[in-house]
Design a protein around this motif. Structure first.
Motif, PDB file in Angstrom:
ATOM      1  N   GLN A   1      84.192  48.988  32.480  1.00 23.86           N
ATOM      2  CA  GLN A   1      85.061  48.462  33.537  1.00 23.86           C
ATOM      3  C   GLN A   1      84.651  47.042  33.917  1.00 23.86           C
ATOM      4  O   GLN A   1      85.467  46.133  33.943  1.00 23.86           O
ATOM      5  CB  GLN A   1      84.982  49.368  34.763  1.00 23.86           C
TER       6      GLN A   1
ATOM      7  N   SER B   1      84.376  58.423  34.705  1.00 24.82           N
ATOM      8  CA  SER B   1      83.350  57.599  34.041  1.00 24.82           C
ATOM      9  C   SER B   1      82.235  58.473  33.511  1.00 24.82           C
ATOM     10  O   SER B   1      81.707  58.233  32.418  1.00 24.82           O
ATOM     11  CB  SER B   1      82.763  56.588  35.016  1.00 24.82           C
TER      12      SER B   1
ATOM     13  N   ASP C   1      86.465  52.581  29.561  1.00 25.77           N
ATOM     14  CA  ASP C   1      86.395  53.015  30.953  1.00 25.77           C
ATOM     15  C   ASP C   1      87.065  52.002  31.869  1.00 25.77           C
ATOM     16  O   ASP C   1      86.461  50.995  32.233  1.00 25.77           O
ATOM     17  CB  ASP C   1      84.925  53.187  31.356  1.00 25.77           C
ATOM     18  N   GLU C   2      88.297  52.249  32.219  1.00 27.28           N
ATOM     19  CA  GLU C   2      89.062  51.332  33.085  1.00 27.28           C
ATOM     20  C   GLU C   2      88.829  49.880  32.724  1.00 27.28           C
ATOM     21  O   GLU C   2      88.485  49.068  33.582  1.00 27.28           O
ATOM     22  CB  GLU C   2      88.674  51.545  34.557  1.00 27.28           C
TER      23      GLU C   2
HETATM   24 MG   LIG Z   1      84.640  55.092  36.976  1.00 27.16          MG
END
Ligand SMILES: [Mg+2]
Ligand SMILES: Nc1ncnc2c1ncn2[C@@H]1O[C@H](COP(=O)(O)OP(=O)(O)OP(=O)(O)O)[C@@H](O)[C@H]1O
Lengths: 270, 280, 267
Positions: free
Chosen positions: C92, C56, C168-169
């Motif tokens: 995320q 991240s 990010d994810e």
């Molecule tokens: Mg992360």
């Protein structure tokens, strides 16, 4: 795409409407029972100590007919000036305290001290400073209510998800837009909650100040009690209570309308 | 305070390390940091107070040093002790009544759906109502004596306990109730093992708020109902325009309230030490 | 300034050290150490790595949200010092603004770019349509399911029409079925206009399914330990996931990550 699972702003579904009406039936029954108990109690005790419901209603009529009730209107006008001052001062201070660590560090001890300390102790001093007139009552109302606005606003700013600020930054939001588009809407429900709690405190301040200097509603309350006109006294008390409750409900309503996304908040105070 | 956001980013005090020009000097840096600013602001405030209070044409504000001396004197000589005890006795009695009645009523209104729908609006209305408007009739109902004051304190404090207790009871996690039921818990053991522990933090919040309200109520009673105790102390100083005594008395009273609230907070925290800080 | 030979993303000698107070002790944590990476224009690159290895952080530096301690990132030859127009991020956690409806959330980036309101609305609607949420335009985020929320986040990033998408994810918090659906949807959208994508995940299968190139990171301080080309044809589908080579590559990456995965349990 499947059908939306729930409407964004829909009407109340039939099922909830039924329980809604049942709720009101229950309320009317219980409230009716309370009123009947009040009536019986009032008649038993006698007008020298209490007033029954019907006597209180009669007292209310007398208050309205004689025009005495309008004193309350004047009191409320004065209260509103202190309350507005509290909002005008409290919101910016709360925003600053929430947003700036330095500001918070400096102001926090005073705010916390004033918030829990007994503001009532200041009354004898305020009288010497401001006399017994408009200024005094405005100041009392202001001091009683301003901290609720400050603390809730501050809590609102501090509860803003820092990820949202980061998201706004990632879309190249300049500082003032972060303030306008993230901080303000994020804080709004808290500000409104603070204003709601502050209103109750403002009412409290208004009554205490007026009892203290014996003017307007305060003087009326004392006078009615002295002449044992408990029917009118209870009517006045009832009117104040209902007005307070209605104003609080109105602010709840504003809160729901203006911030429909916000769910329950942890608000400092009460 | 609403301490939900204990993990606000800045509190972690983490930032990427950058190679850059040297930081301001040690002392300068400290003075501009939080505690330094705080100290500076207190010093500035006291200095302004001192300056303003010492001006000959200002009579309403006594200089800080006079007030401080007076405060020390009244505490060390024990002159303030008796009024303090008097006010606190009233506050305590009213608080205890409010606690007992408030918890019982709060439980009933929280547990019963009927009571909740019908009584909640009334309780909320009473919670916001300015209780002090009853001061003129308390003499008639209870008497112009300590009992009347205790009654006023009780009224001031009780709705905070009721509202928080019943909120706690109704917010019991239904999953926990289910779980306890599935293990065979019935009425009383359900109350004792699930509902009471769950609502305990809420009740404690209500009690803490009630402490503050009780003290404020006691002071109002001592000023407005019958002048006595701390109320009399303040009023006498005020009516003789003895400003340093008045201000010292006010500072003492406010600090007293603050100290008791802090104490209540400590007690609450130690009783709730098993809880994560999700409650206020 | 503008070099023509530059990749879409050029990361050189990048390091970051966090100074963190744990209790009373000030600690220095090296999250990334000497990272070098060049991503070609139009490539879909995935980074996999154990939790806490700095994925991240790498993305946030690339997005201009965090300044590195050392080294630099360039997008199309220009150094990143603050968030740039060329890139847009998907997070995320959806990070939608709770007080904005779906449509207004998608409009957010356009508002910040001062796009006139009529055009803004038009474009937001277009991208909301692209992620299949036209009928939810007036919903508030809390009225949407997790998958829908992520789609709105994706639409919000696409709406500013960035050359580079930083993700990010984005599907990390979703259930398996929804994740599969969204992976296919993202794959479909990407094939249409071939943006440069930097996609962080710790789901190996997701990385292989989506990317042309998978970079494997070590545990902290994060470094790249392998750079893998993903050969599968597009459009990819469930069939791709079933290929023997897909399974082998998955197993290979898993073996690379296993030591750090075991280690990261201890952190
Ligand atoms: Mg992360
Ligand atoms: N603001 C910060 N302050 C201090 N340390 C940080 C900060 N941000 C990240 N770190 C540390 O840097 C390391 C990498 O964090 P990062 O969030 O980049 O990991 P990640 O690879 O994304 O992990 P995950 O897969 O769990 O999301 C972690 O050890 C984290 O504790």
């Amino acid at each position: 795409m499947s059908a939306p699972p729930f409407p964004a702003r829909g009407r109340i579904a039939a099922g909830t409407r039924k329980t809604l009406s049942r709720k009101w039936v229950q309320r009317l029954l219980v409230w009716g029972a309370i009123i009947i108990a009040w009536e019986i109690f009032g008649r038993r005790v006698g007008p020298f100590f209490f007033a029954s419901f019907t006597q209180t209603m009669g007292g209310l009529r007398e208050l309205v007919v004689s025009g005495d009730i309008w004193v309350l209107g004047e009191s409320i006008q004065q209260m509103l000036s202190g309350y507005l001052l509290a909002a005008v001062v409290g919101i910016p201070v709360g925003l600053l305290m929430g947003a700036s660590r330095k500001f918070r560090h400096v102001l926090e001890p005073y705010v916390n001290l004033m918030f829990v300390a007994s503001m009532e102790a200041l009354l004898p001093f305020l009288i010497i400073l401001f006399g017994v007139g408009f200024q005094f009552r405005t100041m009392v109302v202001f001091l009683f209510s301003v901290l609720y606005v400050v603390l809730n606003t501050q809590a609102g700013v501090r509860n803003i998800d820092s990820q949202l600020i980061e998201t706004a930054r990632s879309f190249r939001a300049p500082a003032w837009r972060i303030f306008k588009d993230v901080m303000l809407p994020g804080t709004l429900p808290y500000i409104l909650a603070g204003l709601r709690l502050a209103l109750g405190m403002a009412l409290q301040g208004m009554i205490i100040a007026e009892l203290w200097v014996q003017t307007q509603t305060g003087a009326l309350l004392f006078g009615l009690a002295e002449f044992r006109a408990l029917d009118r006294f209870l009517a006045l008390v009832l009117v104040i209570m209902i007005l307070g409750a209605l104003a609080t409900e109105a602010l709840f309503w504003v809160q729901r309308k203006a911030a429909p996304w916000a769910r329950d908040l942890a608000t400092p105070g009460r | 305070m609403a301490g939900k956001s204990e993990l606000a980013v800045e509190e972690i005090d983490a930032r990427p390390v950058r190679q850059r020009a040297s930081a301001p000097g040690w002392l300068g840096g400290w003075l501009l940091s939080g505690w330094g600013l705080r100290l500076l602001s207190v010093v500035a405030l006291l200095a302004a107070w001192q300056w303003y209070g010492s001006r000959p044409e200002v009579f309403a504000v006594a200089p800080f040093t006079d007030v401080f001396r007076e405060l020390l004197e009244m505490v060390l000589s024990g002159r303030i002790l008796e009024p303090t005890i008097g006010t606190l006795a009233i506050a305590t009695q009213g608080f205890l009544w409010a606690a007992v009645v408030g918890i019982v009523v709060g439980f009933v209104t929280g547990l019963s759906k009927l009571a909740r729908t019908t009584l909640d609006p009334l309780i909320n209305a009473l919670y916001t109502a300015p209780v002090s408007m009853l001061i003129p009739v308390i003499g008639i109902w209870i008497g112009l004596n300590v009992r009347g004051k205790v009654f006023l304190v009780f009224l001031t404090a009780v709705f905070a306990v009721i509202a928080n207790t019943s909120a706690g009871v109704r917010e019991v996690d239904p999953n926990l109730v289910e779980t306890a039921r599935s293990f065979g818990a019935r009425r009383w053991s359900l109350y004792r093992n699930v509902i009471l522990p769950w609502s305990a933090p809420f009740i404690l919040i209500g009690l803490r708020l009630a402490v503050g309200r009780a003290i404020r109520g006691a002071i109002v009673a001592d000023i407005l109902l019958i002048t006595d105790n701390l109320g009399r102390f303040l009023l006498e100083a005020g009516s003789t325009f003895n400003m340093s005594v008045l201000l010292a008395g006010i500072v003492f009273t406010m600090l007293l309230g603050y100290a008791l609230m802090e104490l209540a907070k400590k007690v609450e925290q130690s009783l709730m030490s098993w809880k994560p800080s999700q409650y206020e | 300034m503008h070099r023509t030979d530059a990749g879409a993303v050029e990361i050189s000698n990048l390091s970051i050290v966090f100074s963190q107070r744990i209790g009373k002790v000030q600690q220095r944590v090296a999250a990334l150490e000497n990272i070098n990476l060049t991503i070609a224009d139009g490539a879909f690159v995935s980074i996999v790595g154990p939790s806490g290895c700095g994925k991240s952080t790498l993305l946030r530096i690339t997005g201009g949200l965090v300044a590195p301690s050392d080294g630099e990132v360039r997008l199309y030859g220009t150094q990143v010092l603050s968030p740039r127009v060329e890139s847009a991020m998907v997070f995320q956690h959806h990070n939608l603004f709770p007080w904005r409806t779906t449509l207004r959330n998608v409009e957010f980036g356009l508002e910040m770019a001062n796009v006139p309101s009529a055009e803004r609305r038009e474009r937001a609607k277009h991208y909301l349509d692209l992620v299949g949420l036209t009928s939810f335009a007036d919903y508030y985020p809390h009225q949407l399911s997790g998958g829908m929320q992520q789609r709105v986040g994706l639409a919000r990033a696409l709406a500013v029409e960035p050359k580079i998408l930083l993700m990010d994810e984005p599907f990390g918090a979703l259930d398996a079925q929804t994740r599969f659906l969204l992976q296919e949807e993202l794959s479909r959208i990407w094939v249409q206009d071939r943006k440069t994508v930097l996609f962080i995940t710790h789901d190996i299968e997701e990385a292989l399914f989506l990317a042309d190139r998978v970079l494997v990171m070590s545990s902290r301080p994060g470094r790249f330990i392998e750079d893998i080309n993903v050969p599968f044809d597009r459009p990819r589908s469930d069939h791709t996931r079933g290929l023997a080579q897909f399974g082998e590559m998955k197993e290979h990456i898993w073996q690379l990550l296993k030591p750090s995965a075991a280690g990261s349990e201890l952190i």
